[in-house]
Design an enzyme around this catalytic site. Structure first.
Site, mmCIF file in Angstrom:
data_model
loop_
_atom_site.group_PDB
_atom_site.id
_atom_site.type_symbol
_atom_site.label_atom_id
_atom_site.label_comp_id
_atom_site.label_asym_id
_atom_site.label_seq_id
_atom_site.Cartn_x
_atom_site.Cartn_y
_atom_site.Cartn_z
ATOM 1 N N LYS A 39 4.737 -7.053 -17.350
ATOM 2 C CA LYS A 39 4.101 -5.756 -17.493
ATOM 3 C C LYS A 39 5.059 -4.467 -16.744
ATOM 4 C CE LYS A 39 -0.107 -3.696 -15.839
ATOM 5 N NZ LYS A 39 -1.471 -2.939 -15.836
ATOM 6 N N ARG A 137 -11.271 3.675 -19.945
ATOM 7 C CA ARG A 137 -9.871 4.355 -20.638
ATOM 8 C C ARG A 137 -9.769 4.110 -22.381
ATOM 9 N NH1 ARG A 137 -5.340 0.627 -16.831
ATOM 10 N NH2 ARG A 137 -6.252 -1.172 -17.752
ATOM 11 N N HIS A 166 -11.389 -5.194 -18.680
ATOM 12 C CA HIS A 166 -10.291 -4.993 -17.312
ATOM 13 C C HIS A 166 -11.740 -4.943 -16.555
ATOM 14 C CE1 HIS A 166 -7.505 -4.631 -15.447
ATOM 15 N NE2 HIS A 166 -7.331 -3.585 -15.126
ATOM 16 N N ARG A 222 -6.136 -13.283 -16.124
ATOM 17 C CA ARG A 222 -5.222 -12.409 -16.132
ATOM 18 C C ARG A 222 -4.561 -11.968 -14.384
ATOM 19 N NH1 ARG A 222 -8.069 -9.823 -19.122
ATOM 20 N NH2 ARG A 222 -8.384 -7.721 -18.008
ATOM 21 N N TYR A 266 17.903 15.971 5.310
ATOM 22 C CA TYR A 266 16.863 17.463 5.216
ATOM 23 C C TYR A 266 15.740 17.773 5.634
ATOM 24 C CZ TYR A 266 20.172 16.313 0.860
ATOM 25 O OH TYR A 266 21.142 16.258 0.085
ATOM 26 N N CYS A 313 16.250 10.647 1.700
ATOM 27 C CA CYS A 313 17.576 11.368 0.464
ATOM 28 C C CYS A 313 17.528 10.208 -0.337
ATOM 29 C CB CYS A 313 18.700 11.891 1.495
ATOM 30 S SG CYS A 313 18.998 12.055 2.880
ATOM 31 N N ASP A 315 19.849 8.774 -1.208
ATOM 32 C CA ASP A 315 20.704 7.616 -2.019
ATOM 33 C C ASP A 315 20.804 6.678 -0.763
ATOM 34 O OD1 ASP A 315 21.473 8.805 -5.106
ATOM 35 O OD2 ASP A 315 21.993 10.280 -3.468
#
Length: 375
Positions: A39, A137, A166, A222, A266, A313, A315
């Site tokens: 997943k 859950r 689980h 699992r 920044y 930042c 990028d």
């Protein structure tokens, strides 16, 4: 001529031979069939390439979170049994059946939805029952699961293949909750024997269970993050020799000398006390590299650990080489992986960012090209 995306200096390298090694070690350790969890884009490693490789290794089953992930694997031609482990959404139930995906049934109401969809299609659905043993859950509570189990066993339109729960705390070998959950799960499974039905595949152990609690291995395990060579928690014991399958690398794209007192990035949150050499690396939080590593993270440049400085930042980020450090444009920068005998693991980044390695890996998004080696 290569496309610009293919030429991007930042990339993820996935070692398929490491996946093969890890699967073999887990099989030998657990001694039962293995469901490989793929997943969340195979924990950032790439859903289809990883699933295809695991299928070639003869993995017993694959696990995904959503029906869309299972459908993508089927469209890619993967025929290995696939269990969708997330809670089901009623309008999507028919898609599970059409694409031969095994369904997690987590309540009597969900069972009826699956039966109705299967009957309308004239095809049996393959199901696994989800028992809640303490996660709160999804799933029927273990202490009230008897009517749910009886209805599933009696269903004409559902083939009961598995039953599972689980583990909430198995990453920590000292937690007492895991064995409590095991007892609750086995109590629920015992009802199947009491009513004279054949026992479906019982599966409980996640990566922590595989590592620390052999009592939880039952009929299938699992592994998720462990399959990719990463330990699930700082408290985890490396009981199995696994190898990280993912490396994250980039290259230097700019070099400059920053004078003492001149802030970087920044917010002007960091400035050197003395003149220093700083390089820019073209990856940022827009790629899923955590902003929380601002002035905290480290990378490898020419085999040396170097500090990120200033804020990450969207990028890019900057790295301090020190007053005498050297690097040239296009020099390799290792964010996760090894270089000249030094190594940075996903676990290291998680610790510095105040998170877990799962978030580091799954956060690496599709803007980063992936290349596959070995296999």
């Amino acid at each position: 001529m290569s496309e610009p995306f293919d030429q991007r200096p930042t990339r993820i390298r996935v070692d398929l031979d490491a996946l093969t090694h890890n699967l073999g070690r887990i099989r030998a350790h657990a001694g039962v069939p293995v469901l490989g969890v793929v997943k969340a884009n195979a924990y950032g490693h790439g859903l289809v390439p990883v699933a295809r490789h695991l299928a070639r290794q003869g993995i017993d089953q694959l696990g995904v979170a959503f029906v869309e992930e299972g459908m993508e694997l089927r469209r890619a031609g993967i025929t290995t049994p696939i269990l969708v482990m997330g809670g089901i959404f009623g309008p999507q139930v028919a898609q599970f059946i059409v694409h031969d995906l095994e369904i997690t049934v987590s309540s009597l109401d969900k069972l009826r939805q699956v039966e109705a969809a299967a009957q309308s299609l004239g095809r049996q659905a393959t199901i696994h029952l989800k028992i809640d043993t303490g996660m709160e859950r999804i799933g029927v509570h273990s202490y009230s699961a008897a009517p749910f189990i009886e209805a599933a066993v009696a269903s004409r339109w559902c083939r009961l293949k598995g039953i599972y729960s689980h583990l909430a705390c198995a990453d920590d070998p000292a937690s007492p909750m895991t064995l409590e959950q095991l007892d609750r799960f086995l109590d629920a499974c015992a009802h199947i024997t009491r009513i004279g039905a054949p026992m479906p595949v019982r599966h409980l152990a996640n990566s922590g269970g595989v590592l620390h609690f052999p009592q939880t291995h039952l009929d299938m395990v699992r592994p998720g993050i462990l399959l990719y060579g990463v330990l699930p928690d700082p408290a985890s014991i490396p009981a199995i020799d696994v190898r990280p399958a993912l490396s994250l690398v980039s290259q230097v794209v700019y070099f400059k000398v920053v004078r003492a007192g001149h802030p970087v990035s920044y917010g002007a949150t960091w400035a050197p006390a003395a003149d220093t050499r700083v390089v820019t690396v073209p990856i940022g939080y827009g790629d899923g590299f955590p902003r929380a590593l601002s002035s905290r993270g480290q990378v490898l440049v020419r085999g040396q650990r170097r500090q990120l400085v200033g804020r990450v930042c969207m990028d890019q980020f900057m790295v301090d080489l020190g007053p005498a450090g050297t690097a040239y444009n296009e020099d390799e920068v290792v964010l996760v992986g090894s270089q000249q005998g030094e190594a940075i693991r996903a676990e290291d980044l998680a610790r510095l960012a105040g998170t877990i390695p799962y978030e580091i890996l799954t956060g690496l998004n599709q803007r980063i090209p992936r290349e596959y080696r070995g296999g």
